[in-house]
Structure formats: structure tokens, C-alpha cells
Design an enzyme around this catalytic site. Structure first.
Site, short mmCIF file in Angstrom:
data_model
loop_
_atom_site.label_atom_id
_atom_site.label_comp_id
_atom_site.label_asym_id
_atom_site.label_seq_id
_atom_site.Cartn_x
_atom_site.Cartn_y
_atom_site.Cartn_z
N GLU A 1 -9.95 -2.34 5.30
CA GLU A 1 -10.60 -2.15 6.60
C GLU A 1 -11.84 -3.04 6.71
OE1 GLU A 1 -9.18 -0.33 8.82
OE2 GLU A 1 -7.80 0.89 7.65
N ASP B 1 0.81 -1.22 0.00
CA ASP B 1 0.00 0.00 0.00
C ASP B 1 0.84 1.27 0.00
OD1 ASP B 1 0.86 -0.59 2.59
OD2 ASP B 1 -1.14 -0.90 3.39
N HIS C 1 -7.42 -5.20 10.03
CA HIS C 1 -7.13 -4.89 8.63
C HIS C 1 -5.81 -5.51 8.18
CE1 HIS C 1 -5.04 -0.77 9.69
NE2 HIS C 1 -4.13 -1.71 9.58
N ASN D 1 -7.96 -3.46 14.21
CA ASN D 1 -9.32 -3.82 13.78
C ASN D 1 -9.32 -5.00 12.81
OD1 ASN D 1 -8.29 -2.72 11.49
ND2 ASN D 1 -9.79 -1.06 11.30
C1 F6R Z 1 1.34 -1.73 6.25
C2 F6R Z 1 0.00 -2.29 6.29
C3 F6R Z 1 -0.80 -2.38 7.56
C4 F6R Z 1 0.01 -2.78 8.81
C5 F6R Z 1 -0.88 -2.81 10.05
C6 F6R Z 1 -0.09 -3.11 11.31
O1 F6R Z 1 1.86 -1.74 4.93
O2 F6R Z 1 -0.45 -2.67 5.27
O3 F6R Z 1 -1.85 -3.29 7.36
O4 F6R Z 1 0.60 -4.03 8.60
O5 F6R Z 1 -1.52 -1.57 10.20
O6 F6R Z 1 0.77 -2.05 11.57
P1 F6R Z 1 1.84 -2.13 12.74
O7 F6R Z 1 2.84 -3.17 12.36
O8 F6R Z 1 2.46 -0.76 12.76
O9 F6R Z 1 1.08 -2.47 13.98
#
Ligand code: F6R
Length: 241
Positions: free
Chosen positions: A143, A67, A138, A136
Site C-alpha cells: 500500500e 499474496d 498498490h 490507490n
Molecule cells: C492481487 C493483488 C492486488 C490486485 C489489485 C487489483 O493478487 O495483488 O494488487 O492486483 O488490487 O485488483 P483488481 O484486479 O480486482 O482490480
């Protein structure tokens, strides 16, 4: 689904880096699907260490990131391209032209989503997709919703995400309002998935995603249906499994 519980974050990162290194040794020109965020930082540190120790060669590896924020340039230190350069790409011998992150500055975001999906499809989808998970549930920027989004698409960020991100920006007008993310379908087409989960605050969502019903309200729960998933957790995140 294979579940590996490590003692702590360090142990989780050692395991994760070993699995990615094994993928590169098995297929030197493999396609790695990569994630940003705090969870993979230690994994990238260890991969860089293996490269610097002469144990790993990234010269033929291709990478596709999950992303990117809409409107942020690669030079912006909040962009995911910047994150990847800093945490991995600049520290190993991966060829810049073999690294791919959605273009958040594209004039036509819909066309960029189609281009990116076609690029991943042209690569035959990742040999190994590394994922983190949001509180959540994702994965990528997919989401909780009423259905699983399939292909790479544009996501409008929620007000709470925009508010949380605003602390990183001097000017509130710079806070991204949207992102481009690989879809759940793109992620599910990866040949293998490596999901890394760390920290006490992830224990509830880890249980919901790994042990609860498969539902688009917990996007990561769909991984229960993927034929080759390894989940690496630290003990704190695994506490409720
Ligand atoms: C990042 C991504 C997100 C993260 C998720 C967890 O490229 O796609 O889905 O993997 O938000 O983030 P952290 O590791 O910071 O808790």
C-alpha cells in the site's frame, strides 16, 4: 516501458494471455509470478483455453503468487489459493507441487514471510511477473507508504479494506485483518513485468503510476525504473495517458 492499449477488456486479456503463452513457449520451465483479483480472470480463461486446445503445456512451469490473507485456509473461497485453483491451476496441467502461494495459516507469519522470500530467491525470481493495480496504486498488498517495502512481509489491512471485504463473509470475525505479500523489491527482481489495467475507474491511477513521479505513495510508479515492463490497458483505463 512498452504500453499496449487494447479496445476493451477482452482485447486486453487476449494480449496478456499471448504474452504469457509466449513466455512459456520460450522457456517451458519458466517461473511465473501470478496475481489474483478481477483483472487477470479473463487472462487465465484464455490461458486455460490455449491449454485445452493443445497449444500450451504447463507441465514444467513453476508459479509464485503475490499474496495471501492471513488466517484463511486454502478451502476458504475468499483465499487467494482457492482463487488460483479455481481460475487457473485446476484448468491446466501445472503440477500442484510447482504452485506456490504464501501460507496464510502458518503459525509463525514472520517465518513464513522469510521462507517465501527464500523460495522465490531460490527460483531466481520470476521470469515474468503478472500484476494488477489497486485504485490507490498498490501492487500486491504493498500500500502507499513513506518507503518501498523490500521483501515478503506481513501487512495489516486498513479499516477501509476490512470493511470492504466484510461483504464476502457471513461472520465478521472471519474477515482477514492481515495479509502476506511479496515486497516491492521481490517484484522488481522479476526479469519481466506485465501490468494489466482495466476500467474507467483506473484511469487516474494509471496516469499517476505510468506518467507521474516515482514515489512510494504510488507503489506501482516504481515500475517506471524496471528495465522490462509491458503495460496492457483497455481504452477506458488509458483515457488519460
Ligand atoms: C492481487 C493483488 C492486488 C490486485 C489489485 C487489483 O493478487 O495483488 O494488487 O492486483 O488490487 O485488483 P483488481 O484486479 O480486482 O482490480
Amino acid at each position: 516501458m512498452r504500453i499496449i492499449v487494447a479496445k476493451d477488456y477482452e482485447g486486453m486479456c487476449v494480449n496478456g494471455a499471448n504474452l504469457i503463452a509466449a513466455q512459456i513457449l520460450l522457456k517451458p520451465d519458466c517461473v511465473l509470478g501470478l496475481a489474483t483479483g478481477s483483472t487477470p480472470c479473463g487472462i487465465y480463461d484464455r490461458l486455460a483455453g490455449k491449454y485445452q486446445a493443445g497449444e500450451l503445456d504447463f507441465s514444467a512451469v513453476r508459479s509464485v503468487n503475490l499474496d495471501e490473507y492471513v488466517g484463511l485456509s486454502p478451502e476458504n473461497d475468499q483465499s487467494y489459493r482457492y482463487f488460483m485453483q479455481k481460475n487457473l491451476f485446476s484448468r491446466v496441467n501445472i503440477r500442484p507441487e510447482n504452485t506456490h502461494v504464501p501460507d496464510g495459516l502458518a503459525a509463525d507469519i514472520e517465518a513464513e514471510c522469510q521462507r517465501y522470500e527464500a523460495l522465490i530467491a531460490g527460483y531466481g525470481y520470476p521470469d515474468l511477473q503478472l500484476l494488477g493495480i489497486g485504485l490507490n496504486g498498490h501492487i500486491g498488498f504493498n500500500e502507499p507508504e513513506d518507503q518501498f517495502p523490500v521483501a515478503t512481509h506481513r501487512v495489516a489491512l486498513t479499516e477501509s479494506t476490512i470493511a470492504a471485504n466484510s461483504r464476502f463473509f457471513e461472520n465478521p470475525a472471519e474477515v482477514p485483518r492481515a495479509a502476506i505479500t511479496m515486497g516491492i523489491g521481490s517484484i522488481m527482481r522479476a526479469k519481466r513485468v506485465l501490468l494489466a489495467i482495466s476500467g474507467e475507474n483506473k484511469k487516474e491511477i494509471a496516469r499517476a503510476a505510468l506518467c507521474g513521479p516515482v514515489t512510494p505513495q504510488v507503489p506501482a510508479s516504481i515500475l517506471q525504473l524496471h528495465p522490462d515492463v509491458t503495460v496492457i490497458l483497455d481504452a477506458a483505463a488509458a483515457a488519460l495517458l
